[in-house]
Structures are given as C-alpha cells and as structure tokens.
Scaffold this motif. Structure first.
Motif: not given
Length: 317
Positions: A206-207, A210, A216, A241
């Motif tokens: 996810f990081d 982005r 996101e 998360r």
C-alpha cells in the motif's frame, strides 16, 4: 500476545454459585434482568459455558432456553449471543446470512475479512459438523462472480506468511496497472494480491502503491470496483491495515444515523469483547472524536444499553 479485551475471566469463579444466582433471577414472578446482565457480562465465554453445564446438572433445564423464555427483544438476542461459544456464534451468523431471505453479504464480509487463518479453518470445520454442509459450497451457491472468488480465496485461509521484499514493488505495479492505469479494471489482480498476501506484506504494498499512483489503495478500490466486491475488497484492505480500526468504523456506521444497526452492534460487541475491544475503543476515539461508550449510551436504551456499556468497559471521553 496479551488479550486486549474488556471482558476478562472472573477471578473467584464458581459455576454452581453463578447458576444459582441466574436461577433465582428467573424464578417466581418477574425477572431480575439486572442480576442476569451484571453476572453474564462479567464472565468470560468459557466461564459462561461452565455455568451452562452447572445449571443443567443442578436444575435439569437448559439455561439458554430459560433465558429466552424470560427475556425479550434486543436484550434477549444480546444475552443469548454472549452465552454462545465464539466459533458457534460465527457459524450461526454465517448460516443465517446465507440461508435467510437474500444473502446478508455484510455479515459474510465482516467475518471472513477479519478472522485469523486459524479461526477461519475452525469455522469451516465447525460449520460442517453443525450443518452437515460445506461452508464454501453454501457461499458459492449463494454468490457469484469476483465477489464469490475472493470469498473462496479467503475461506482457504492460506495467506502467505511474512513480507516478500522482492514482490512489494511488483504487487504495487500490478495493482496500479490493473486499475488506475487502464480503462476498465482487471478485478482478478486485485483479488489475487489482496486475497493471498499477508497483512504485513500488504501494508508495504500500500505504501509503494501510494508513491507510484499518488492514491491510497482505498481510493482506487472505491473508484475501480463496485457493489459487494468493492465492500469486500475495502474490508480486506482495512483489516490488513488495522482490524480494530475496521471494527471501530463498522460500529460508528452502525450507531450513527436514524436507526441503530443492532445486528452489527451486537455481533461486534460480543465477538470482540474478549479480543481487542480496548483497541477498538482507542481507534474509535481517534477516528471519530467521540467515545464508543457515549455513542452507545445515546443510541440504545434499557437493559440492552446497560449490557453493551459493560461490554464496552469504560468511557474514553
């Protein structure tokens, strides 16, 4: 790992004594609801099972049947849920979600996205034993398309362990190429990556996603998918998360608005009270600038409210 629940095993536990207290609260004219809820909310689920056995041995009656005949409405539903072993409660909720009028996808999504692999395996085994039917078959018989496929992947409970450093960038690029970068969406890629990777790995993806896309992952899922598949993918992402944050949001949505979603409220408060209710409360406070306790207090009433507040375990005002 220390349990982050608000309900802990009661220290000087005596099953026969508790059975007697409950028996007296129900016999004669009128029922002492206060005595019932105070006792049940202060015992762990395994202690409640011992009370059930002691009640049957002493009085030759089924405690849950007696509670059902004495109590009513949401309060009864909540107390009966508290008396049910966790896995039995999950399979009962899943069964009702599938076999009721129309499928309650919300329940399927919540349970399958939030439970650990070992719990999912236990649920599948218990479901088979209880209903003589295969959970996967029942879900596939009742759903279709990409939603069904991701459900099946989650039911396998075979997520890879740990973080695969070499695959972080590839996975992020795969998700980007399957969604934001193309006209239309390749749901397959979303399903495979989100359904099979560990939470730790997904957080790194996810990081990276982005950085790569400027979005996101939740924003892309919202835009690129729809309907029940969208809800399921979002639940998987949110649980990767933070499971407590996922439940905090579900509780908030269940409490705000015109009518309270009591079904969701009961299910989460019961199933998380011995697991991570302290963390859910903390997330709730952080995310919504109000306490879970005060919202329950304002949106519920009577013995139902008293019991929920005991399960909540305190105010973070």
């Amino acid at each position: 790992m220390a349990a982050r629940g608000t309900v802990k095993p009661f220290a000087n536990f005596n099953a026969s004594h508790d059975a007697e207290v409950l028996y007296k609260a129900m016999k004669g004219l009128g029922t002492d609801e206060e005595a019932i809820l105070t006792l049940i909310a202060a015992r762990s689920n395994s202690q409640r099972q011992h009370i059930k056995s002691a009640y049957k041995s002493t009085y030759g009656k089924d405690l849950v049947d007696d509670l059902k005949s004495e109590l009513g409405g949401k309060f009864e539903t909540l107390i009966v849920a508290l008396m049910t072993p966790p896995v039995s409660y999950d399979i009962y909720e899943l069964r009702n979600a599938i076999k009721g009028a129309g499928t309650d996808e919300k329940v399927l999504i919540e349970i399958l996205a939030s439970r650990m692999a070992s719990q999912i395996k236990e649920i599948a085994t218990a479901y088979k034993a209880e209903y003589d039917s295969n959970l996967e078959d029942d879900i596939t018989g009742d759903s279709s398309g990409h939603f069904m496929r991701l459900m099946v992947i989650l039911l396998q409970a075979n997520r890879q362990q740990g973080v695969d450093q070499g695959a972080i960038k590839t996975d992020a690029e795969g998700l980007f190429a399957a969604g934001e970068q193309k006209f239309g969406t390749e749901e397959e890629t979303f399903i495979t990556i989100l359904g099979n990777r560990s939470a730790a790995h997904l957080n790194k993806v996810f990081d990276e996603y982005r950085k790569l896309s400027g979005f996101e992952i939740e924003e892309s899922v919202q835009r690129e998918t729809s309907g029940s598949l969208k809800e399921l993918l979002l639940a998987v992402v949110k649980c990767a998360r933070s499971v407590p944050a996922y439940f905090a949001e579900s509780l908030y949505c269940g409490l705000k608005g015109a009518g309270t979603d009591d079904h969701t409220l009961i299910r989460i408060m019961v199933s998380r009270s011995e697991v991570d209710m302290l963390d859910i409360r903390a997330q709730f406070r952080k995310m919504f600038a109000t306490s879970l306790y005060s919202m329950i207090k304002n949106d519920t009433s009577g013995d139902y409210r008293k019991t929920l507040l005991l399960l909540c375990g305190g105010d973070d005002a």
